[in-house]
Design a protein around this motif. Structure first.
Motif: not given
Length: 122
Positions: A99-102, A107-112, A114-119
């Motif tokens: 992946l490029c930096e952007q 990807k991390h804003n959508k997954t890590d 989100f999942l961490f805050e709403n697990e």
């Protein structure tokens, strides 16, 4: 004042989740990212996939974006503290994408986070 006790209990649970998350991150770095095996795999993957795979999927016409990072499709953190599962996910060539930096940030804003805050509570 029962609501105050509930708020305090929720804060303690969140603090414990954060502590566990940080401990797990340290374990991942020690078992995966801080190894020669990972450095060689990462380098090999970027040689094989020099362009951002996400940008190519999105079909950004005329835009060729070099990949600068290797992302795990299924996050290593999903292994919990199971070291064998971490190693399986961490070094699986088919669990990687260049992946490029952007795109990596997106990807991390959508997954890590989100999942961490709403697990769900266990």
């Amino acid at each position: 004042m029962a609501w105050l006790k509930t708020v305090e209990e929720n804060n303690k649970k969140k603090e414990e989740k954060i502590r566990q998350y940080k401990a797990n991150k340290n374990l991942i770095y020690n078992k995966i990212y801080n190894t020669r095996r990972w450095q060689k795999l990462r380098q090999s993957y970027l040689i094989d996939n020099p362009l951002c795979e996400e940008c190519l999927k999105k079909g950004k016409k005329g835009k060729i974006v070099p990949a600068v990072t290797v992302h795990h499709i299924v996050p290593i953190s999903t292994a919990g503290d199971n070291v064998d599962k971490m190693i399986e996910l961490g070094f699986n060539y088919h669990n990687l994408e260049a992946l490029c930096e952007q795109c990596h940030k997106e990807k991390h804003n959508k997954t890590d986070y989100f999942l961490f805050e709403n697990e769900p509570d266990n």
